[in-house]
Design an enzyme around this catalytic site. Structure first.
Site, short mmCIF file in Angstrom:
data_model
loop_
_atom_site.label_atom_id
_atom_site.label_comp_id
_atom_site.label_asym_id
_atom_site.label_seq_id
_atom_site.Cartn_x
_atom_site.Cartn_y
_atom_site.Cartn_z
N HIS A 67 55.71 34.13 40.79
CA HIS A 67 55.54 35.18 41.81
C HIS A 67 54.08 35.29 42.23
CE1 HIS A 67 56.27 39.31 43.55
NE2 HIS A 67 54.99 39.40 43.26
N GLU A 68 53.19 35.41 41.24
CA GLU A 68 51.77 35.58 41.56
C GLU A 68 51.17 34.32 42.18
OE1 GLU A 68 50.54 38.43 41.58
OE2 GLU A 68 52.14 39.42 40.47
N HIS B 77 51.36 34.63 45.92
CA HIS B 77 50.27 35.42 46.49
C HIS B 77 48.96 34.63 46.47
CE1 HIS B 77 52.67 38.96 46.81
NE2 HIS B 77 52.77 39.19 45.50
#
Length: 433
Positions: A24-25, A28
């Protein structure tokens, strides 16, 4: 051995959780760097740092508590109207705003003026914030499709598991025949456990939901082609109308709701069936739909959660679970008396479901979630577009920091809900069989 397998299941789920968070990170991080935003930190976990290493201008690390993760981007919020970030108000609400704004600039270094998050165009900010949840969606889809197409999933089949002895309206909630009950059409026709239904009224059927629909839509004499011990037989049944449970369109039933439809009287056997790509996509669509409905229904489940946590109430199978509950389920999976490949498939489904939940949860248009920042960027784009159309001055970047008081309220509600789920997961966990 049971304790060892439980620990193994929890550890496997924890690893899947950490991979999901890191993935997920990474969404980003990669898009932020793509658009030239400086990212001082990329961390998996919270609390004390266990390990970290700096590469370029980003510190990569793992923290002690594996319950989340984050990246730090410079300039998440624009400076105040006076252009300064050190101004501090005595108002608690203003203080929240200014604290958030100060935190966004606290690691500002020379040259960062062109690498601030808020200076990027709204569509770029939307991509950066959407990339995290989208990575979870990609992982969920990849796991779900991979497992369903290679291993299969537990599905009701057209093979007969049990034949009813008599006709009973399902709303009566009884299984024992009483004097005066009619014989079930399947029983009268000679259908037996183990029979595989190949065709119904001349139409070939290989999926139970299709067969069920045809039976419910029929009435009167029906022709059933079955395979029994390798030999094909044709049976004739007099299908009657009976009160049966209403289907939800996704392979399940709506509790407490009934319809009058054609009734044959048998229970289908379940088995692991490989899904085609099209069937897998349909299943994924149903999962997404169910996930959205579950998110909307969360507030209505709080009373049942409270009863399960503090009053000894029943913990329903569709009750919300937190990380602790999911980890316990992971431990239970490795203790089930099923083949190892089934255990692995169930564990993968659990991790995939967690990733799907992460995607849906983070897309809520509320700060401090990713969806809140996306909503702020879209609102800014709309304001600027309207200003251009009506030839008004550019309103400038939308100050998402002004929504921080709301974000703290939302975070407080989430924390309370998480604690309630945690207590329920500990004292009255969801169990699988």
């Amino acid at each position: 051995m049971t304790i060892l397998m439980t620990i193994l299941g929890i550890v496997v789920f924890a690893i899947g959780l950490l991979v999901s968070i890191a993935w997920h990170e990474l969404g980003h991080l990669s898009t932020a760097k793509l658009f030239g935003i400086r990212v001082p930190q990329y961390m998996v976990g919270f609390g004390p740092t266990v390990f970290s290493r700096k590469k370029g201008d980003t510190e990569y690390g793992v923290k002690a508590i594996p319950l989340g993760g984050y990246i730090r981007m410079i300039g998440m919020f624009p400076p105040g109207p006076d252009g300064r970030i050190e101004a501090r108000s005595t108002s608690p609400w203003r203080g929240m705003i200014e604290d958030a704004r100060s935190a966004a600039f606290e690691e500002l270094e020379p040259g960062d003026e062109t690498r601030l998050f808020y200076t990027r165009k709204p569509w770029k900010r939307v991509i950066v914030m959407f990339a995290g949840p989208f990575m979870n969606l990609i992982l969920a889809v990849a796991i779900f499709l991979g497992v369903m197409m290679s291993f299969g999933m537990n599905t009701q089949t057209t093979t007969v598991s049990k034949v009813s002895d008599c006709v009973i309206a399902q709303s009566e909630n009884r299984t024992t025949c009483e004097k005066g009950d009619k014989a079930a059409p399947a029983k009268a026709a000679g259908l037996e456990p183990g029979d595989k239904i190949l065709a119904y009224n001349g139409v070939q059927v290989d999926q139970y939901d299709v067969l069920q629909s045809k039976i419910r839509d029929s009435g009167g004499t029906a022709t059933i082609l079955v395979e029994r011990d390798g030999v094909r037989k044709t049976l004739h049944a007099d299908v009657i109308r009976n009160q049966v449970s209403k289907t939800d369109g996704n392979g399940g039933y709506e509790e407490g709701k009934y319809v009058t439809a054609g009734f044959l009287g048998f229970t289908p056997a379940s088995g692991i069936v490989r899904q085609s790509f099209g069937e897998s996509v349909d299943q994924m669509g149903s999962m997404m739909e169910n996930g959205v409905e579950s998110m909307i229904a969360l507030p209505s489940k709080i009373p049942d959660l409270w009863n399960a946590a503090f009053d000894g109430g029943e913990r329903k199978q569709d009750s919300p679970m937190g990380v602790v509950g999911a980890a316990r389920v992971g431990g239970d999976v490795f203790n089930l008396d099923i083949p190892p490949e089934n255990q692995i498939a169930m564990m993968l489904f659990l991790v995939a479901g967690f990733n799907l939940s992460l995607f849906l949860f983070n897309m809520l248009p509320l700060l401090p979630l990713d969806g809140g920042h996306i909503a702020g960027a879209l609102w800014e784009a709309l304001r600027r577009h309207v200003a251009r159309v009506f030839k008004r001055p550019d309103p400038g970047p939308f100050d998402v920091a002004k929504l921080m008081p709301v974000a703290y309220v939302v975070a407080g509600v989430f924390i309370c809900f998480t604690l309630l789920v945690l207590v329920a997961d500990v004292v009255n966990p969801v169990k699988i069989s």
